[in-house]
Design a protein around this motif. Structure first.
Motif, PDB file in Angstrom:
ATOM      1  N   SER A   1       1.904   8.606  -2.424  1.00 60.38           N
ATOM      2  CA  SER A   1       2.193   7.434  -1.607  1.00 60.38           C
ATOM      3  C   SER A   1       2.588   7.779  -0.181  1.00 60.38           C
ATOM      4  N   THR A   2       3.340   8.862  -0.009  1.00 58.26           N
ATOM      5  CA  THR A   2       3.792   9.257   1.320  1.00 58.26           C
ATOM      6  C   THR A   2       2.737  10.019   2.109  1.00 58.26           C
ATOM      7  N   GLY A   3       1.722  10.513   1.439  1.00 58.73           N
ATOM      8  CA  GLY A   3       0.728  11.344   2.084  1.00 58.73           C
ATOM      9  C   GLY A   3       1.094  12.803   2.189  1.00 58.73           C
ATOM     10  N   ASP A   4       2.217  13.212   1.612  1.00 58.93           N
ATOM     11  CA  ASP A   4       2.711  14.581   1.754  1.00 58.93           C
ATOM     12  C   ASP A   4       2.078  15.575   0.794  1.00 58.93           C
TER      13      ASP A   4
ATOM     14  N   ASP B   1     -11.890  20.991  -8.165  1.00 59.36           N
ATOM     15  CA  ASP B   1     -12.266  22.344  -7.750  1.00 59.36           C
ATOM     16  C   ASP B   1     -13.607  22.370  -7.015  1.00 59.36           C
ATOM     17  N   SER B   2     -14.514  21.505  -7.413  1.00 61.61           N
ATOM     18  CA  SER B   2     -15.850  21.520  -6.843  1.00 61.61           C
ATOM     19  C   SER B   2     -15.900  21.079  -5.386  1.00 61.61           C
ATOM     20  N   VAL B   3     -14.873  20.369  -4.921  1.00 61.64           N
ATOM     21  CA  VAL B   3     -14.885  19.857  -3.550  1.00 61.64           C
ATOM     22  C   VAL B   3     -13.835  20.498  -2.660  1.00 61.64           C
ATOM     23  N   LYS B   4     -12.965  21.291  -3.234  1.00 59.91           N
ATOM     24  CA  LYS B   4     -11.868  21.879  -2.473  1.00 59.91           C
ATOM     25  C   LYS B   4     -12.403  22.745  -1.337  1.00 59.91           C
ATOM     26  N   GLY B   5     -11.863  22.527  -0.160  1.00 57.31           N
ATOM     27  CA  GLY B   5     -12.316  23.232   1.020  1.00 57.31           C
ATOM     28  C   GLY B   5     -13.370  22.502   1.807  1.00 57.31           C
ATOM     29  N   ARG B   6     -14.000  21.500   1.213  1.00 58.97           N
ATOM     30  CA  ARG B   6     -15.043  20.722   1.884  1.00 58.97           C
ATOM     31  C   ARG B   6     -14.649  19.276   2.118  1.00 58.97           C
ATOM     32  N   PHE B   7     -13.843  18.713   1.215  1.00 57.49           N
ATOM     33  CA  PHE B   7     -13.422  17.319   1.315  1.00 57.49           C
ATOM     34  C   PHE B   7     -11.957  17.261   1.715  1.00 57.49           C
ATOM     35  N   THR B   8     -11.593  16.208   2.434  1.00 59.93           N
ATOM     36  CA  THR B   8     -10.215  15.976   2.817  1.00 59.93           C
ATOM     37  C   THR B   8      -9.866  14.510   2.616  1.00 59.93           C
ATOM     38  N   ILE B   9      -8.817  14.260   1.836  1.00 57.50           N
ATOM     39  CA  ILE B   9      -8.315  12.904   1.663  1.00 57.50           C
ATOM     40  C   ILE B   9      -7.126  12.707   2.595  1.00 57.50           C
ATOM     41  N   SER B  10      -7.036  11.530   3.179  1.00 56.23           N
ATOM     42  CA  SER B  10      -5.922  11.200   4.051  1.00 56.23           C
ATOM     43  C   SER B  10      -5.636   9.709   3.944  1.00 56.23           C
ATOM     44  N   ARG B  11      -4.481   9.307   4.449  1.00 64.88           N
ATOM     45  CA  ARG B  11      -4.139   7.890   4.408  1.00 64.88           C
ATOM     46  C   ARG B  11      -3.368   7.494   5.651  1.00 64.88           C
ATOM     47  N   ASP B  12      -3.484   6.237   5.989  1.00 61.51           N
ATOM     48  CA  ASP B  12      -2.748   5.639   7.083  1.00 61.51           C
ATOM     49  C   ASP B  12      -2.024   4.436   6.499  1.00 61.51           C
ATOM     50  N   ASN B  13      -0.742   4.593   6.213  1.00 62.21           N
ATOM     51  CA  ASN B  13      -0.003   3.520   5.560  1.00 62.21           C
ATOM     52  C   ASN B  13       0.172   2.302   6.454  1.00 62.21           C
ATOM     53  N   ARG B  14       0.197   2.523   7.758  1.00 69.53           N
ATOM     54  CA  ARG B  14       0.300   1.394   8.676  1.00 69.53           C
ATOM     55  C   ARG B  14      -0.956   0.535   8.622  1.00 69.53           C
ATOM     56  N   LYS B  15      -2.112   1.172   8.514  1.00 70.03           N
ATOM     57  CA  LYS B  15      -3.390   0.460   8.429  1.00 70.03           C
ATOM     58  C   LYS B  15      -3.778   0.110   7.000  1.00 70.03           C
TER      59      LYS B  15
ATOM     60  N   PHE C   1       0.812  -1.213   0.000  1.00 72.99           N
ATOM     61  CA  PHE C   1       0.000   0.000   0.000  1.00 72.99           C
ATOM     62  C   PHE C   1       0.849   1.267   0.000  1.00 72.99           C
ATOM     63  N   SER C   2       1.926   1.288   0.748  1.00 73.23           N
ATOM     64  CA  SER C   2       2.729   2.496   0.897  1.00 73.23           C
ATOM     65  C   SER C   2       3.428   2.922  -0.392  1.00 73.23           C
ATOM     66  N   ASN C   3       3.469   2.066  -1.408  1.00 75.66           N
ATOM     67  CA  ASN C   3       4.056   2.419  -2.695  1.00 75.66           C
ATOM     68  C   ASN C   3       3.075   3.090  -3.646  1.00 75.66           C
TER      69      ASN C   3
END
Length: 121
Positions: free
Chosen positions: A53-56, A62-76, A29-31
């Protein structure tokens, strides 16, 4: 072997929030760059959000910017999409995507089965 399993969809009122999850297995997953796409009936699939891949670094439609947030947990081995202030026109099936490409290897491009998000009163 490779699996992307989305969860967290459902019915929400306009202005409400949902958090989608995508649990990955069967690959490193982390790759992988991870993305969320959505597709409404009669419309083409569109990219909603993307995270490297790193989450950085992240990118958003444009339609979702400011309302949606993507994130990841590479350990999980899980990627999330926090969706706030939802609008009825954002009713769609939301898909998780995993992508990897290196000059020395064939690319991999995996998709989940999707989770339904319905924004309605």
């Amino acid at each position: 072997q490779v699996q992307l399993v989305e969860s967290g969809g459902g019915l929400v009122q306009p202005g409400g929030s949902l958090r989608l999850s995508c649990a990955a297995s069967g690959f490193t997953f982390s790759n992988y760059r991870m993305s969320w796409y959505r597709q409404a009936p009669g419309k083409e699939r569109e990219l909603v959000a993307r995270i490297i891949s790193t989450g950085d670094s992240t990118d958003y439609a444009d339609s979702v910017k400011g309302r949606f947030t993507i994130s990841r947990d590479n350990r999980k081995a899980t990627v999330y999409l926090q969706m706030n202030s939802l609008k009825p026109e954002e009713t769609a099936i939301y898909y998780c995507n995993a992508y990897f490409r290196a000059p020395w290897a064939p690319q991999n491009d995996y998709w989940g089965q999707g989770t339904q998000v319905t924004v309605s009163s």
